[in-house]
Motif scaffolding. Structure first.
Motif, PDB file in Angstrom:
ATOM      1  N   MET A   1       0.822  -1.195   0.000  1.00 27.70           N
ATOM      2  CA  MET A   1       0.000   0.000   0.000  1.00 27.70           C
ATOM      3  C   MET A   1       0.859   1.248   0.000  1.00 27.70           C
ATOM      4  SD  MET A   1      -3.209  -0.395   2.469  1.00 27.70           S
ATOM      5  CE  MET A   1      -3.428  -2.007   3.105  1.00 27.70           C
ATOM      6  N   ALA A   2       1.725   1.365  -0.920  1.00 31.06           N
ATOM      7  CA  ALA A   2       2.569   2.543  -0.993  1.00 31.06           C
ATOM      8  C   ALA A   2       1.765   3.722  -1.506  1.00 31.06           C
ATOM      9  CB  ALA A   2       3.749   2.253  -1.901  1.00 31.06           C
ATOM     10  N   GLY A   3       2.337   4.895  -1.360  1.00 29.33           N
ATOM     11  CA  GLY A   3       1.694   6.090  -1.860  1.00 29.33           C
ATOM     12  C   GLY A   3       1.390   7.070  -0.757  1.00 29.33           C
ATOM     13  N   GLU A   4       0.769   8.160  -1.155  1.00 30.93           N
ATOM     14  CA  GLU A   4       0.409   9.205  -0.216  1.00 30.93           C
ATOM     15  C   GLU A   4      -0.940   8.893   0.425  1.00 30.93           C
ATOM     16  OE1 GLU A   4       0.643  12.582  -2.842  1.00 30.93           O
ATOM     17  OE2 GLU A   4       2.696  12.974  -2.192  1.00 30.93           O
ATOM     18  N   LEU A   5      -0.980   8.987   1.754  1.00 30.02           N
ATOM     19  CA  LEU A   5      -2.180   8.649   2.501  1.00 30.02           C
ATOM     20  C   LEU A   5      -2.599   9.805   3.398  1.00 30.02           C
ATOM     21  CD1 LEU A   5      -1.034   5.072   3.523  1.00 30.02           C
ATOM     22  CD2 LEU A   5      -2.669   5.651   1.725  1.00 30.02           C
ATOM     23  N   ILE A   6      -3.873   9.828   3.743  1.00 30.46           N
ATOM     24  CA  ILE A   6      -4.429  10.858   4.617  1.00 30.46           C
ATOM     25  C   ILE A   6      -5.148  10.167   5.760  1.00 30.46           C
ATOM     26  CG2 ILE A   6      -6.048  12.785   4.746  1.00 30.46           C
ATOM     27  CD1 ILE A   6      -5.545  13.042   1.637  1.00 30.46           C
ATOM     28  N   LEU A   7      -4.906  10.642   6.983  1.00 31.86           N
ATOM     29  CA  LEU A   7      -5.549  10.116   8.182  1.00 31.86           C
ATOM     30  C   LEU A   7      -6.663  11.070   8.581  1.00 31.86           C
ATOM     31  CD1 LEU A   7      -5.649   8.194  10.672  1.00 31.86           C
ATOM     32  CD2 LEU A   7      -3.976   9.721  11.744  1.00 31.86           C
ATOM     33  N   GLY A   8      -7.854  10.533   8.754  1.00 28.55           N
ATOM     34  CA  GLY A   8      -8.985  11.326   9.213  1.00 28.55           C
ATOM     35  C   GLY A   8      -9.467  10.808  10.557  1.00 28.55           C
ATOM     36  N   ILE A   9      -9.779  11.725  11.469  1.00 26.18           N
ATOM     37  CA  ILE A   9     -10.269  11.362  12.798  1.00 26.18           C
ATOM     38  C   ILE A   9     -11.573  12.100  13.042  1.00 26.18           C
ATOM     39  CG2 ILE A   9      -9.780  11.466  15.271  1.00 26.18           C
ATOM     40  CD1 ILE A   9      -6.785  11.374  14.520  1.00 26.18           C
ATOM     41  N   ASP A  10     -12.584  11.381  13.507  1.00 25.14           N
ATOM     42  CA  ASP A  10     -13.891  11.967  13.795  1.00 25.14           C
ATOM     43  C   ASP A  10     -14.218  11.764  15.268  1.00 25.14           C
ATOM     44  OD1 ASP A  10     -16.505  13.051  13.488  1.00 25.14           O
ATOM     45  OD2 ASP A  10     -17.297  11.026  13.295  1.00 25.14           O
ATOM     46  N   LEU A  11     -14.363  12.859  15.991  1.00 21.63           N
ATOM     47  CA  LEU A  11     -14.747  12.825  17.396  1.00 21.63           C
ATOM     48  C   LEU A  11     -16.256  13.005  17.467  1.00 21.63           C
ATOM     49  CD1 LEU A  11     -14.381  12.952  20.445  1.00 21.63           C
ATOM     50  CD2 LEU A  11     -13.726  15.352  20.192  1.00 21.63           C
ATOM     51  N   GLY A  12     -16.950  11.960  17.892  1.00 23.75           N
ATOM     52  CA  GLY A  12     -18.398  12.015  17.981  1.00 23.75           C
ATOM     53  C   GLY A  12     -18.879  11.912  19.416  1.00 23.75           C
ATOM     54  N   GLY A  13     -20.106  12.283  19.642  1.00 26.40           N
ATOM     55  CA  GLY A  13     -20.681  12.248  20.982  1.00 26.40           C
ATOM     56  C   GLY A  13     -20.890  10.834  21.508  1.00 26.40           C
ATOM     57  N   THR A  14     -21.159   9.894  20.616  1.00 26.19           N
ATOM     58  CA  THR A  14     -21.365   8.510  21.039  1.00 26.19           C
ATOM     59  C   THR A  14     -20.358   7.549  20.437  1.00 26.19           C
ATOM     60  OG1 THR A  14     -22.960   8.135  19.250  1.00 26.19           O
ATOM     61  CG2 THR A  14     -23.841   8.819  21.396  1.00 26.19           C
ATOM     62  N   LYS A  15     -19.778   7.921  19.271  1.00 25.60           N
ATOM     63  CA  LYS A  15     -18.805   7.062  18.592  1.00 25.60           C
ATOM     64  C   LYS A  15     -17.721   7.936  17.987  1.00 25.60           C
ATOM     65  CE  LYS A  15     -19.193   5.753  14.398  1.00 25.60           C
ATOM     66  NZ  LYS A  15     -19.422   5.252  13.066  1.00 25.60           N
ATOM     67  N   SER A  16     -16.476   7.467  18.075  1.00 23.10           N
ATOM     68  CA  SER A  16     -15.361   8.141  17.421  1.00 23.10           C
ATOM     69  C   SER A  16     -14.752   7.172  16.424  1.00 23.10           C
ATOM     70  CB  SER A  16     -14.324   8.587  18.451  1.00 23.10           C
ATOM     71  OG  SER A  16     -14.864   9.612  19.261  1.00 23.10           O
ATOM     72  N   ALA A  17     -14.109   7.720  15.394  1.00 25.55           N
ATOM     73  CA  ALA A  17     -13.578   6.856  14.337  1.00 25.55           C
ATOM     74  C   ALA A  17     -12.318   7.459  13.741  1.00 25.55           C
ATOM     75  CB  ALA A  17     -14.631   6.673  13.246  1.00 25.55           C
ATOM     76  N   ALA A  18     -11.549   6.607  13.093  1.00 22.06           N
ATOM     77  CA  ALA A  18     -10.383   7.034  12.325  1.00 22.06           C
ATOM     78  C   ALA A  18     -10.394   6.267  11.014  1.00 22.06           C
ATOM     79  CB  ALA A  18      -9.098   6.754  13.102  1.00 22.06           C
ATOM     80  N   GLY A  61       3.946   0.971   4.279  1.00 21.50           N
ATOM     81  CA  GLY A  61       4.834   1.493   3.260  1.00 21.50           C
ATOM     82  C   GLY A  61       4.402   2.812   2.656  1.00 21.50           C
ATOM     83  N   GLY A  62       3.192   3.249   2.944  1.00 20.82           N
ATOM     84  CA  GLY A  62       2.731   4.530   2.438  1.00 20.82           C
ATOM     85  C   GLY A  62       3.198   5.661   3.344  1.00 20.82           C
ATOM     86  N   GLU A  63       3.061   6.875   2.861  1.00 17.18           N
ATOM     87  CA  GLU A  63       3.442   8.050   3.625  1.00 17.18           C
ATOM     88  C   GLU A  63       2.198   8.865   3.953  1.00 17.18           C
ATOM     89  OE1 GLU A  63       6.098  12.113   3.178  1.00 17.18           O
ATOM     90  OE2 GLU A  63       5.928  10.750   1.493  1.00 17.18           O
ATOM     91  N   VAL A  64       1.992   9.144   5.237  1.00 19.16           N
ATOM     92  CA  VAL A  64       0.862   9.979   5.648  1.00 19.16           C
ATOM     93  C   VAL A  64       1.260  11.427   5.411  1.00 19.16           C
ATOM     94  CG1 VAL A  64      -0.621  10.685   7.549  1.00 19.16           C
ATOM     95  CG2 VAL A  64       0.055   8.284   7.326  1.00 19.16           C
TER      96      VAL A  64
END
Length: 76
Positions: A1-18, A61-64
């Protein structure tokens, strides 16, 4: 999984995710968990760090190149 990657984080009132994805919108890895109702801000920050670390396992192997964080309400 090489390549450019983006990390997203969601802070929710009942559930959080990445999520880890590509610029093109392809999701490579995701993780979620209930947002702690008790324990104060330290518990929430610990959860977000845990979710981010778990999600970054999918980088292989990817870069964030960027991180975005969303919260549906004002934060203090």
């Amino acid at each position: 999984m090489a390549g450019e990657l983006i990390l997203g984080i969601d802070l929710g009132g009942t559930k959080s995710a990445a999520v880890l994805g590509t610029r093109e919108g392809e999701v490579r890895y995701r993780a979620s968990a209930p947002t702690p109702a008790g324990g104060g801000p330290d518990a929430v920050v610990s959860l977000l760090i845990r979710l981010a670390r778990e999600t970054l396992k999918g980088a292989a192997g990817g870069e964030v190149i960027g991180v975005g964080i969303s919260a549906g309400a004002p934060a203090d």
